[in-house]
Design a protein around this motif. Sequence first.
Motif, short mmCIF file in Angstrom:
data_model
loop_
_atom_site.label_atom_id
_atom_site.label_comp_id
_atom_site.label_asym_id
_atom_site.label_seq_id
_atom_site.Cartn_x
_atom_site.Cartn_y
_atom_site.Cartn_z
N ASP A 168 0.84 -1.19 0.00
CA ASP A 168 0.00 0.00 0.00
C ASP A 168 0.88 1.25 0.00
O ASP A 168 1.88 1.31 0.72
N GLY A 169 0.54 2.22 -0.84
CA GLY A 169 1.23 3.50 -0.84
C GLY A 169 2.33 3.63 -1.87
O GLY A 169 2.93 4.69 -1.99
N PHE A 170 2.60 2.56 -2.62
CA PHE A 170 3.71 2.62 -3.58
C PHE A 170 3.35 3.53 -4.76
O PHE A 170 2.21 3.57 -5.22
N ARG A 171 4.36 4.25 -5.26
CA ARG A 171 4.17 5.15 -6.38
C ARG A 171 5.40 5.08 -7.29
O ARG A 171 6.53 5.25 -6.83
N THR A 172 5.18 4.84 -8.57
CA THR A 172 6.29 4.68 -9.50
C THR A 172 6.90 6.03 -9.84
O THR A 172 6.20 6.98 -10.22
N GLY B 238 6.88 13.17 0.90
CA GLY B 238 5.60 12.83 1.49
C GLY B 238 5.06 11.47 1.06
O GLY B 238 3.85 11.27 1.06
N VAL B 239 5.95 10.54 0.70
CA VAL B 239 5.49 9.21 0.28
C VAL B 239 6.22 8.13 1.07
O VAL B 239 7.39 8.28 1.44
N VAL C 30 11.93 8.45 -13.23
CA VAL C 30 13.31 8.34 -13.69
C VAL C 30 13.84 6.93 -13.46
O VAL C 30 13.81 6.44 -12.32
N PRO C 31 14.33 6.25 -14.50
CA PRO C 31 14.92 4.92 -14.31
C PRO C 31 16.06 4.97 -13.31
O PRO C 31 16.84 5.92 -13.27
N GLY C 32 16.15 3.92 -12.51
CA GLY C 32 17.16 3.87 -11.47
C GLY C 32 16.66 4.32 -10.12
O GLY C 32 17.34 4.17 -9.11
N ASP C 33 15.45 4.86 -10.07
CA ASP C 33 14.84 5.31 -8.82
C ASP C 33 13.53 4.57 -8.55
O ASP C 33 12.63 5.09 -7.90
N GLU C 34 13.44 3.35 -9.04
CA GLU C 34 12.18 2.60 -8.94
C GLU C 34 11.72 2.38 -7.51
O GLU C 34 10.52 2.27 -7.24
N TYR C 35 12.65 2.30 -6.56
CA TYR C 35 12.29 2.00 -5.17
C TYR C 35 12.17 3.26 -4.30
O TYR C 35 12.04 3.16 -3.09
N LYS C 36 12.21 4.43 -4.92
CA LYS C 36 12.21 5.68 -4.15
C LYS C 36 11.04 5.78 -3.19
O LYS C 36 11.17 6.22 -2.05
N SER C 37 9.84 5.38 -3.62
CA SER C 37 8.66 5.62 -2.78
C SER C 37 8.52 4.62 -1.64
O SER C 37 7.57 4.69 -0.87
N ILE C 38 9.49 3.70 -1.49
CA ILE C 38 9.49 2.86 -0.29
C ILE C 38 9.54 3.75 0.95
O ILE C 38 8.85 3.52 1.94
N TYR C 39 10.37 4.82 0.86
CA TYR C 39 10.44 5.75 1.98
C TYR C 39 11.14 7.02 1.50
O TYR C 39 12.35 7.05 1.32
N ALA C 40 10.34 8.05 1.25
CA ALA C 40 10.87 9.34 0.80
C ALA C 40 10.16 10.44 1.58
O ALA C 40 9.20 11.06 1.10
N GLY D 192 3.61 13.91 7.12
CA GLY D 192 2.72 12.77 6.97
C GLY D 192 3.42 11.45 6.77
O GLY D 192 2.79 10.46 6.35
N VAL D 193 4.72 11.40 7.06
CA VAL D 193 5.51 10.17 6.87
C VAL D 193 6.03 9.72 8.24
O VAL D 193 6.56 10.53 9.01
N PRO D 194 5.91 8.42 8.56
CA PRO D 194 6.37 7.93 9.87
C PRO D 194 7.84 8.25 10.12
O PRO D 194 8.63 8.39 9.19
#
Length: 547
Positions: free
Chosen positions: A209-213, A230-231, A216-226, A419-421
């Motif tokens: 839940d909450g993942f967002r693509t 705010g994601v 930019v290639p190479g940053d695919e996992y950025k929204s795990i915790y940014a 809004g991020v833990p």
Amino acid sequence: MAHTGEGDSDRIPRRSVLAGLGGFGMAGAAGCISTDIGIDLDSDPERLIFEGFQEAGVEPPVETTIYSNAETEGRKRWAQLVQHELDGTDLFDVEFETLEWTSYIDLVNNMAANEENALVCLGFIGGWDPHQYVYPGFHSDSFAPTGLNINHYENERVDELIDEGVATVDGDERVAIYEELQELLVKESPLSFVRAPEEIVTYRADAIDGFRTYPVPGDEYKSIYAPTLGVYTELTTDETELVGDAGTKIDSYDPVRAADDVSYMATGLLYEQLLEIDFDGSARPLLATDWHRIDETTWRFDLREGVQFHTGEPFTAADVRATLERYEGSPSEQDVYNWYESAEILGDHEIEISLRRPYGPLETAIAQVPILPKAVADGTHDITERPVGTGPYAFEEHEPATLWRLVANEDHWHDGSNGVPETPPIETVTMRIVTESSARRGALEAGDIHLTTGLPNESLETFEADDAFVVDRTTGAAVDFLGYPSYREPFSNPKVRRGIGQLIPRERIIEDVFHGAGTVAYTPISPTHETFVGPEFEARIVEEYFS
């Protein structure tokens, strides 16, 4: 191994051994034209190529080899389509060969120096500013292997426009500069652009839940915790480990040596930069809390206090300066030394950066420089053994060709705002190396992984129709291209390169190879950047150079 010249033990790349002629005669009416040497020219692109052959004094068929890396299935397939298209004329005799990634990059980086008879299929990660698309591949100061100008292309006007564009702040002026530049590059065609890809991540709807693509290639996992964006992502099961995938092995932990998307992706949660670029291209604070321009060539950055590296050492301005200066003489030197002159430390948490020249996209550029501890630069910490950053995740384990594992950094600086833990909800992030796209699909379906960054494009419709999965797609800030050996005849003639570019079956590549994923590209700047590649401009380019 890389094919580097006449002494290669595996196979010598085929080189043109055809005798040069002063000129070739042509005879025929509208439609198919036959030359007086028995060559049929069936289209305008073929006639343009043949005219280039005449000017270069080369007789067809010209022998060459088109290369792709073995690990990327889509790239292999579109390379073979181009091979088929060229072999379908009477002008070329083209072989196809794949190389393992490291050997392939070695070939690409050294093709001009070794005068390789090679067409290569690759891509640029362009990022958020047009300069990032044009400087690396076309400026004469960016020759490979320290830059990405792989065929050592030189054009004085191109250099002038690139330099003018990057130093210009006014938006309308920049648009005019980059339109002129793009048209010149299409006319010269040192590279032929094929496709702007999509970034696509597919994940299990019951687990994530909450993942967002990210675009930019190479940053695919950025929204795990940014947190500054705010994601963040959560596992909705009772698991504490998110398992994803990567399509090839991690080539390097070191930002100054990494040359592939997977290495950037693997270290994206481990390193942090001074600034971060949001999903819409806006600059946000990361390790810098405030920044402003003092004058045309001076910027001051206030640094975040209370930050420490994974080693426990505090983050200071000295780490920033050491990181920037470590790029000098490295394979990625131009990423920094294209704009960086010097840095003055004003205090532990304040630094002033002086630029070589006025530089419009500095915020974008600084957001691509991961900050490492000073100990890496002075040699007291070996980053090739254990990568160290300030990021929300720390390095845990790497089994080459098998997996890459990170664990949550409990001492990360985030305070729980925006809004991020305060700490990442996911304790462990593991990337399993799965090179076959069919195996990635099977692993996702079986629940062996939670998400994949490389679902086979032919599977997209099936997964989009299945409520058990989410297919998250966004237009990518990148472009695929065909590179020419423009340092050798007949590819030194722009008409030959431009004619080949007209023969590339772009629409067919997108539909047959990528199953509709991506956008046709004709210019070096991705068509996703409508400010610089608007519909009217692109239509004019297509009409004049591809119709």
